[in-house]
Motif scaffolding. Structure first.
Motif, PDB file in Angstrom:
ATOM      1  N   LEU A   1      31.760  72.920  43.970  1.00 26.13           N
ATOM      2  CA  LEU A   1      32.895  72.895  43.401  1.00 26.13           C
ATOM      3  C   LEU A   1      33.612  71.945  44.688  1.00 26.13           C
ATOM      4  O   LEU A   1      32.703  72.266  46.299  1.00 26.13           O
ATOM      5  CB  LEU A   1      34.229  74.421  44.136  1.00 26.13           C
ATOM      6  N   ALA A   2      34.399  70.940  44.753  1.00 25.12           N
ATOM      7  CA  ALA A   2      35.090  69.938  45.353  1.00 25.12           C
ATOM      8  C   ALA A   2      34.354  69.576  46.219  1.00 25.12           C
ATOM      9  O   ALA A   2      35.215  69.263  47.480  1.00 25.12           O
ATOM     10  CB  ALA A   2      36.063  70.700  46.181  1.00 25.12           C
TER      11      ALA A   2
ATOM     12  N   PHE B   1      40.673  71.800  48.221  1.00 25.18           N
ATOM     13  CA  PHE B   1      40.251  73.469  47.790  1.00 25.18           C
ATOM     14  C   PHE B   1      39.806  73.291  46.501  1.00 25.18           C
ATOM     15  O   PHE B   1      38.692  74.523  46.607  1.00 25.18           O
ATOM     16  CB  PHE B   1      41.056  74.435  48.780  1.00 25.18           C
ATOM     17  N   SER B   2      39.892  72.520  45.643  1.00 25.99           N
ATOM     18  CA  SER B   2      39.390  73.026  44.630  1.00 25.99           C
ATOM     19  C   SER B   2      38.941  71.590  43.898  1.00 25.99           C
ATOM     20  O   SER B   2      37.725  71.712  42.827  1.00 25.99           O
ATOM     21  CB  SER B   2      40.758  73.560  43.716  1.00 25.99           C
ATOM     22  N   THR B   3      39.930  70.490  43.343  1.00 27.26           N
ATOM     23  CA  THR B   3      39.693  68.983  42.520  1.00 27.26           C
ATOM     24  C   THR B   3      39.673  68.278  43.362  1.00 27.26           C
ATOM     25  O   THR B   3      39.577  66.905  42.627  1.00 27.26           O
ATOM     26  CB  THR B   3      40.811  69.534  41.572  1.00 27.26           C
TER      27      THR B   3
ATOM     28  N   PRO C   1      34.713  80.421  46.801  1.00 29.91           N
ATOM     29  CA  PRO C   1      35.828  78.601  47.640  1.00 29.91           C
ATOM     30  C   PRO C   1      36.189  78.941  48.632  1.00 29.91           C
ATOM     31  O   PRO C   1      36.401  77.074  49.300  1.00 29.91           O
ATOM     32  CB  PRO C   1      37.416  78.580  46.640  1.00 29.91           C
ATOM     33  N   THR C   2      36.182  79.399  49.905  1.00 29.35           N
ATOM     34  CA  THR C   2      36.280  79.286  50.785  1.00 29.35           C
ATOM     35  C   THR C   2      35.204  78.345  52.166  1.00 29.35           C
ATOM     36  O   THR C   2      35.619  77.743  52.806  1.00 29.35           O
ATOM     37  CB  THR C   2      36.922  80.571  51.501  1.00 29.35           C
TER      38      THR C   2
ATOM     39  N   GLY D   1      31.171  78.055  44.320  1.00 31.60           N
ATOM     40  CA  GLY D   1      31.882  77.896  43.366  1.00 31.60           C
ATOM     41  C   GLY D   1      32.131  79.478  43.102  1.00 31.60           C
ATOM     42  O   GLY D   1      33.537  79.691  42.662  1.00 31.60           O
TER      43      GLY D   1
ATOM     44  N   GLY E   1      33.316  68.703  40.681  1.00 29.47           N
ATOM     45  CA  GLY E   1      32.558  69.869  40.835  1.00 29.47           C
ATOM     46  C   GLY E   1      32.473  70.025  39.282  1.00 29.47           C
ATOM     47  O   GLY E   1      31.939  68.652  38.613  1.00 29.47           O
TER      48      GLY E   1
ATOM     49  N   ARG F   1      32.029  73.215  48.250  1.00 29.05           N
ATOM     50  CA  ARG F   1      32.071  74.557  48.060  1.00 29.05           C
ATOM     51  C   ARG F   1      31.763  75.311  47.337  1.00 29.05           C
ATOM     52  O   ARG F   1      31.090  74.827  46.407  1.00 29.05           O
ATOM     53  CB  ARG F   1      33.337  75.159  48.018  1.00 29.05           C
TER      54      ARG F   1
ATOM     55  N   SER G   1      43.262  68.022  45.461  1.00 29.35           N
ATOM     56  CA  SER G   1      42.711  68.267  46.197  1.00 29.35           C
ATOM     57  C   SER G   1      41.899  69.262  47.520  1.00 29.35           C
ATOM     58  O   SER G   1      40.640  68.963  46.638  1.00 29.35           O
ATOM     59  CB  SER G   1      43.326  70.026  45.723  1.00 29.35           C
TER      60      SER G   1
END
Length: 450
Positions: free
Chosen positions: A291-292, A239-241, A317-318, A314, A281, A312, A237
């Motif tokens: 992150l990501a 946005f996160s992973t 995250p945006t 942490g 991450g 990103r 993903s």
């Protein structure tokens, strides 16, 4: 004036266009899917997706410049918007994932046009005499349709192999493909004419199953020391992973395999273990949570290579920004990534300063380990004490390369590169390492005392 126009403020003049925010303080923030090049004067130019964490932004490929790959100044946009052919085919309102390469005296930029969740997409070409422009549209190179099986025509990467040029491209859906280009024009070799797109797909080199939504994209292929090729690609993903994995091949067109010998086209194995993770991450003690990280390109700059990617925050995250890290190669030709962001002039290219004695590795290290089946989260560092007993079975191969031979307990061999860096948490010079074993388990870390 229409109802959609911004309302002027009589005290300050016209209200700013929400699609053209104040970029003077952006620096490396809001840079997504980045690629970097260096001009003849030594200036670095960064090209990235039309993205802005706080809202809409105008189209045309964001451009930044830097003298050290650490501090970035926003330079503007390469193009006035989405080129007409790309907009007509895709309905895109912005451009994604540019790739910029130099061929002779010409700079070529391959841009992507699409919309989220669709594979009605296009990769187009613009050319310029210099990275700063002016850029001239040359039409479409390859297209795809949502209702047709095959790759999604975005995320271009150009590979030069002698007299042959290749485009690596694709995202989710049909996986990563390789299409041959015409070196003279930069268009697809089987194009029906200048500026007219090919209908791929080329050779399939990597894919993932539907059980993980086919989540693979942002491919970059580079030559391995001693021959062959390495594929750097992002999983999961955005946005996160999101995270980065690699595979290697004898040919640009594959097949690419991971450290454990699994084909990156494998749909039958556990999709979380195919591909060797090199960056995900993580958080070092006392530092920020990164992150990501992903959608990486590689800049070869003199004696060193650098992984250029977005990441990103942490805590928010945006927020995404560009990050640069040293890329190193193990003794047996696997690409690995520094645990520390690139520090510009504070970095050393003097390979003679890289440790060559096993005893030089003793000390306390903060280490992050990426397990192939669990590399998509945020991994915290752990302290590791390295002493004479720990170093049993470790051999030096010189120039920062080390190998730990298989032990009698059946543990696999471990190949590592140790090099000078700058500890971003401690704000001081340090030693760092990156290493991988024959199962595809990787780790990196920085010495905090020794």
């Amino acid at each position: 004036m229409t109802l959609l126009d911004p309302v002027p403020d009589p005290t300050t003049g016209p209200a700013p266009d929400p699609a053209t925010p104040d970029t003077s303080t952006w620096g490396g923030r809001h840079a997504h899917d980045p690629t970097a090049v260096r001009d003849d004067d030594g200036t670095y130019w960064l090209f990235s997706t039309d993205a802005y964490a706080d809202g809409p932004v105008r189209a045309g490929v964001q451009v930044r410049r830097s003298t050290d790959l650490v501090t970035w100044d926003f330079h503007g946009w390469a193009l006035p918007g989405v080129p007409a052919d790309g907009a007509a085919w895709t309905g895109a309102e912005g451009l994604w994932a540019p790739e910029v390469v130099r061929v002779g005296d010409e700079w070529r930029m391959y841009w992507s046009a699409s919309t989220f969740g669709s594979r009605t997409s296009a990769i187009g070409l613009a050319v310029a005499p210099h990275p700063s422009g002016p850029w001239e549209d040359r039409g479409l190179v390859v297209t795809s349709r949502h209702d047709a099986d095959g790759p999604n025509a975005i995320d271009a990467n150009v590979v030069v192999d002698g007299d042959r040029h290749w485009m690596v491209y694709g995202s989710f859906f049909g996986g990563i493909h390789v299409l041959e280009l015409d070196p003279a024009t930069g268009g697809a070799l089987d194009s029906p004419g200048p500026g007219r797109p090919a209908w791929g797909p080329g050779w399939l080199v990597a894919r993932r199953p539907r059980s993980v939504e086919g989540a693979i994209e942002g491919a970059f292929v580079l030559p391995r020391p001693g021959g062959g090729w390495a594929l750097v690609v992002s999983y999961d993903s955005l946005f996160s992973t999101y995270h980065v994995r690699v595979g290697v091949s004898d040919s640009v067109t594959g097949p690419y395999v991971d450290r454990a010998g699994r084909d990156l086209r494998d749909l039958d194995s556990d999709p979380t273990v195919v591909g060797t993770p090199v960056l995900a991450g993580h958080r070092f003690a006392g530092g920020r949570t990164w992150l990501a990280p992903g959608h990486a390109s590689v800049l070869t700059d003199g004696d060193h290579q650098l992984l250029v990617h977005h990441v990103r925050d942490g805590d928010d995250p945006t927020r995404h920004e560009v990050q640069v890290r040293r890329l190193v190669w193990t003794d047996d030709g696997w690409p690995l990534v520094s645990p520390q962001p690139w520090a510009g002039d504070a970095e050393s290219d003097d390979v003679s300063s890289w440790p060559a004695d096993v005893a030089d590795l003793a000390g306390t290290w903060e280490v992050v380990t990426f397990e192939p089946g669990a590399a998509s989260g945020v991994t915290a560092s752990r302290p590791v004490e390295v002493c004479a007993d720990t170093l049993t079975g470790v051999r030096s191969l010189g120039a920062g390369r080390f190998v730990r031979d298989p032990a009698g307990d059946g543990s696999p061999s471990f190949h590592a590169v140790v090099f000078p860096s700058r500890d971003a948490v401690g704000g001081r010079p340090a030693l760092s390492f990156a290493g991988t074993d024959d199962t595809g388990r990787t780790a990196f870390g920085t010495r905090t005392a020794g």
